[in-house]
Design a protein around this motif. Structure first.
Motif, PDB file in Angstrom:
ATOM      1  N   CYS A  16       0.778  -1.221  -0.052  1.00  0.00           N
ATOM      2  CA  CYS A  16      -0.042  -0.167  -0.173  1.00  0.00           C
ATOM      3  C   CYS A  16       1.023   1.245  -0.040  1.00  0.00           C
ATOM      4  O   CYS A  16       0.497   2.324  -0.861  1.00  0.00           O
ATOM      5  CB  CYS A  16      -0.768  -0.091   1.129  1.00  0.00           C
ATOM      6  N   MET A  17       1.920   1.233   0.775  1.00  0.00           N
ATOM      7  CA  MET A  17       2.922   2.519   0.879  1.00  0.00           C
ATOM      8  C   MET A  17       3.432   2.720  -0.463  1.00  0.00           C
ATOM      9  O   MET A  17       3.797   3.764  -0.779  1.00  0.00           O
ATOM     10  CB  MET A  17       3.792   2.398   1.980  1.00  0.00           C
ATOM     11  N   HIS A  18       3.908   1.385  -1.076  1.00  0.00           N
ATOM     12  CA  HIS A  18       4.540   1.602  -2.503  1.00  0.00           C
ATOM     13  C   HIS A  18       3.371   2.161  -3.443  1.00  0.00           C
ATOM     14  O   HIS A  18       3.758   3.322  -4.095  1.00  0.00           O
ATOM     15  CB  HIS A  18       4.890   0.256  -2.801  1.00  0.00           C
ATOM     16  N   ARG A  19       2.129   1.791  -3.339  1.00  0.00           N
ATOM     17  CA  ARG A  19       1.178   2.597  -4.169  1.00  0.00           C
ATOM     18  C   ARG A  19       0.875   4.154  -3.787  1.00  0.00           C
ATOM     19  O   ARG A  19       0.793   4.957  -4.567  1.00  0.00           O
ATOM     20  CB  ARG A  19      -0.221   1.912  -3.991  1.00  0.00           C
ATOM     21  N   ALA A  20       1.167   4.311  -2.532  1.00  0.00           N
ATOM     22  CA  ALA A  20       0.985   5.565  -2.105  1.00  0.00           C
ATOM     23  C   ALA A  20       2.123   6.648  -2.800  1.00  0.00           C
ATOM     24  O   ALA A  20       2.079   7.828  -2.785  1.00  0.00           O
ATOM     25  CB  ALA A  20       1.212   5.809  -0.475  1.00  0.00           C
ATOM     26  N   LYS A  21       3.452   6.127  -2.807  1.00  0.00           N
ATOM     27  CA  LYS A  21       4.234   6.892  -3.383  1.00  0.00           C
ATOM     28  C   LYS A  21       3.933   7.428  -4.994  1.00  0.00           C
ATOM     29  O   LYS A  21       4.706   8.144  -5.367  1.00  0.00           O
ATOM     30  CB  LYS A  21       5.574   6.037  -3.373  1.00  0.00           C
ATOM     31  N   ARG A  22       3.273   6.746  -5.387  1.00  0.00           N
ATOM     32  CA  ARG A  22       2.792   7.023  -6.898  1.00  0.00           C
ATOM     33  C   ARG A  22       1.518   7.913  -7.063  1.00  0.00           C
ATOM     34  O   ARG A  22       1.476   8.415  -8.058  1.00  0.00           O
ATOM     35  CB  ARG A  22       2.621   5.839  -7.617  1.00  0.00           C
ATOM     36  N   LEU A  23       1.203   8.429  -5.875  1.00  0.00           N
ATOM     37  CA  LEU A  23      -0.040   9.371  -5.550  1.00  0.00           C
ATOM     38  C   LEU A  23       0.398  10.696  -6.102  1.00  0.00           C
ATOM     39  O   LEU A  23       1.564  11.291  -5.969  1.00  0.00           O
ATOM     40  CB  LEU A  23      -0.546   9.482  -4.445  1.00  0.00           C
ATOM     41  N   LYS A  24      -0.342  11.292  -7.356  1.00  0.00           N
ATOM     42  CA  LYS A  24      -0.018  12.781  -7.623  1.00  0.00           C
ATOM     43  C   LYS A  24      -0.624  13.627  -6.977  1.00  0.00           C
ATOM     44  O   LYS A  24      -1.949  13.378  -6.432  1.00  0.00           O
ATOM     45  CB  LYS A  24      -0.100  12.517  -9.236  1.00  0.00           C
TER      46      LYS A  24
END
Length: 409
Positions: free
Chosen positions: A399-407
Motif C-alpha cells: 500500500c505504501m508503495h502505491r502511495a508513493k505514486r500518488l500525484k
C-alpha cells in the motif's frame, strides 16, 4: 472469525517524540524515525479519491470503501495520512479481502464437525457441569429435530457459507430454546435459556470485514443497540469498518514500526510492548516466560484472576532480589494497567526498565513480537502472531508503495 475457538528504534523515545505525539491529530501510528507521521512525504492529508487508489484493485466497489473509510476517519478524528490509511487498508485486506461478509471455504463442514466433536465440552466449559450438561443435551436434540427433521438446524448448519449464516442460525436455535425450554429437571432449578446464554454460546465471536470482537463493539457502542442489532451492524461495510478502525487506531503506542500495531490487532492491545517487558524479565532473572503479552491471568470473560501469573511472580522475585520496595497490592494495581498506555508510568514498568539498563547498559526495547498461537477450525493449521503481523505488514508495504505514486491533485 472464531467458530468454537481454542483460545480465543526499540528503546525509550526521545523527548521530542513525546511532544510530537501530544501535538499529533492522529491516534494512529505516531512514532519517531523513518516511519514518522511528520516526514515531509507524508504531511499531505489524503482525499477520498486518493484513498480509493490505495485500496487493492481486487476490491469490489473501491469508491464505496474509500468513502466509508474517509467518513469513519473523520468521525473518529484520525488523520488521513498515507501511513494511517495504509494501516487500515492492510488489516481489512488481511481479514476479508475487502468483503463485508466474506465466505469461508468449507465452513459448513467444519461447523458440523465442531458440533459433533466438542458440543458438550463447550457447553460445560461456558456454563459449568450442572447447567451445561442438560442444556447441551437439549441443544443437540433441537439441532437434529427442529424446525423439522427434514430441514433440521444441523442440516442447515452444514450448508452455511459465511459467518453471518452461522451467527443467524445459532440465534434462531437459542430463540427456539428460550420459548420451549425453561426448567432443567437435572438441576431442579428454573433455567431460562435467553439471549444471555445464547450470546455466550454463539460460536461467532468476531465479525465483519475487520473481524472485531462483539464484546469490543459492545464496550464502544456509538449508538444504542441490542446485541443482535449490533451483530447485524458489524456485518455491514460501514459497521464492520467503524469498529475495526476504532479497535486498530484508537489507542496511543510509541511503536516505531507498524508491524507491532498489527501484532496487537491479533493478540491484544499493547501485547508487543508487554512482550518486551516479559523478554526483559527473562534477561534479568532465570525465568523462561512466554512472550504472550499478558502480564496477568484472565478468565474467559477477560476478568483478572486472583492467582498470580508467572510474570507477576517473576517481577516479585526480581524486586525482592534488588531491594525494590513495593507491596503486592501496588504491584497488582500496576499490572492491571497493562492494557493501557498508563502502564508505562507505573513504578513497576519504570523499575524494570531501570534494572534492565543497569544490567545490559542498553535501554529496554519498547516492543518485541509477541509469541501467541493462532488456532481454530477455520485454519488448516496453527499459526502465530508473527505470521499474522508479517502478512499484514507485507500488505502495508504494498500500500505504501502505491502511495508513493500518488500525484498531487
Amino acid at each position: 472469525m472464531s467458530v468454537w475457538p481454542h483460545m480465543n528504534k526499540s528503546s525509550y523515545l526521545q523527548p521530542i517524540c513525546r511532544v510530537l505525539t501530544v501535538l499529533a491529530i492522529s491516534t494512529g501510528l505516531v512514532a519517531c524515525g523513518d516511519n514518522s507521521l511528520f516526514s515531509k512525504d507524508d504531511e499531505k492529508i489524503l482525499q477520498e479519491k486518493q484513498i480509493k487508489r490505495l485500496i487493492p484493485p481486487h476490491a469490489s466497489n473501491r469508491e464505496s470503501w474509500a468513502k466509508d473509510m474517509s467518513d469513519i476517519m473523520d468521525e473518529l478524528k484520525i488523520e488521513k495520512s498515507k501511513q494511517n490509511v495504509c494501516t487500515i487498508v492492510a488489516i481489512i485486506d488481511q481479514e476479508s479481502n475487502f468483503v463485508a461478509n466474506p465466505r469461508v471455504p468449507g465452513l459448513g463442514k467444519k461447523a458440523v464437525a465442531e458440533v459433533n466433536t466438542r458440543l458438550q465440552e463447550k457447553f460445560t466449559d461456558k456454563l459449568g457441569e450442572t447447567l451445561g450438561t442438560p442444556i447441551a443435551g437439549y441443544f443437540e436434540k433441537v439441532l437434529k429435530t427442529q424446525p423439522s427433521p427434514e430441514n433440521s438446524y444441523l442440516k442447515q448448519l452444514g450448508k452455511v457459507k459465511t459467518e453471518q449464516d452461522v451467527d443467524v442460525l445459532y440465534r434462531q436455535i437459542f430463540d427456539y430454546m428460550s420459548k420451549h425450554y425453561h426448567v432443567s429437571a437435572l438441576t431442579g432449578a428454573a433455567k431460562l435459556v435467553g439471549q444471555d446464554i445464547g450470546e455466550r454460546m454463539n460460536p461467532v465471536t468476531t465479525l465483519g470485514s475487520m473481524q472485531v470482537l462483539v464484546r469490543y463493539a459492545q464496550d464502544h457502542q456509538k449508538d444504542r443497540m441490542n446485541v443482535n442489532e449490533l451483530r447485524d451492524y458489524l456485518y455491514t461495510q460501514y459497521g464492520g469498518m467503524y469498529y475495526g478502525i476504532h479497535r486498530l487506531m484508537m489507542y496511543k503506542a510509541d511503536y516505531d514500526k507498524p508491524i507491532y500495531r498489527f501484532a496487537d490487532y491479533n493478540s491484544g492491545m499493547y501485547s508487543s510492548r508487554n512482550a518486551s517487558v516479559q523478554k526483559a524479565l527473562n534477561t534479568l532473572t532465570d525465568s523462561e516466560l512466554s512472550l504472550d503479552g499478558d502480564l496477568l491471568l484472565y478468565d474467559k470473560n477477560e476478568n483478572v484472576q486472583s492467582a498470580q501469573s508467572s510474570t507477576e511472580l517473576a517481577i516479585s522475585k526480581l524486586f525482592a532480589q534488588n531491594g525494590v520496595i513495593i507491596t503486592a497490592r501496588q504491584l497488582r494495581s500496576d499490572l492491571k494497567e497493562e492494557k493501557t498506555q498508563n502502564f508505562e508510568k507505573t513504578q513497576t514498568y519504570l523499575t524494570i526498565a531501570k534494572l534492565y539498563q543497569q544490567k545490559t547498559e542498553k535501554e529496554m526495547p519498547y516492543a518485541v513480537m509477541p509469541q501467541v498461537v493462532i488456532s481454530g477450525p477455520k485454519l488448516s493449521r496453527d499459526y502465530n502472531t508473527n505470521w499474522y503481523a508479517s502478512r499484514v505488514n507485507g500488505r502495508y508495504e504494498t500500500c505504501m508503495h502505491r502511495a508513493k505514486r500518488l500525484k498531487e491533485s
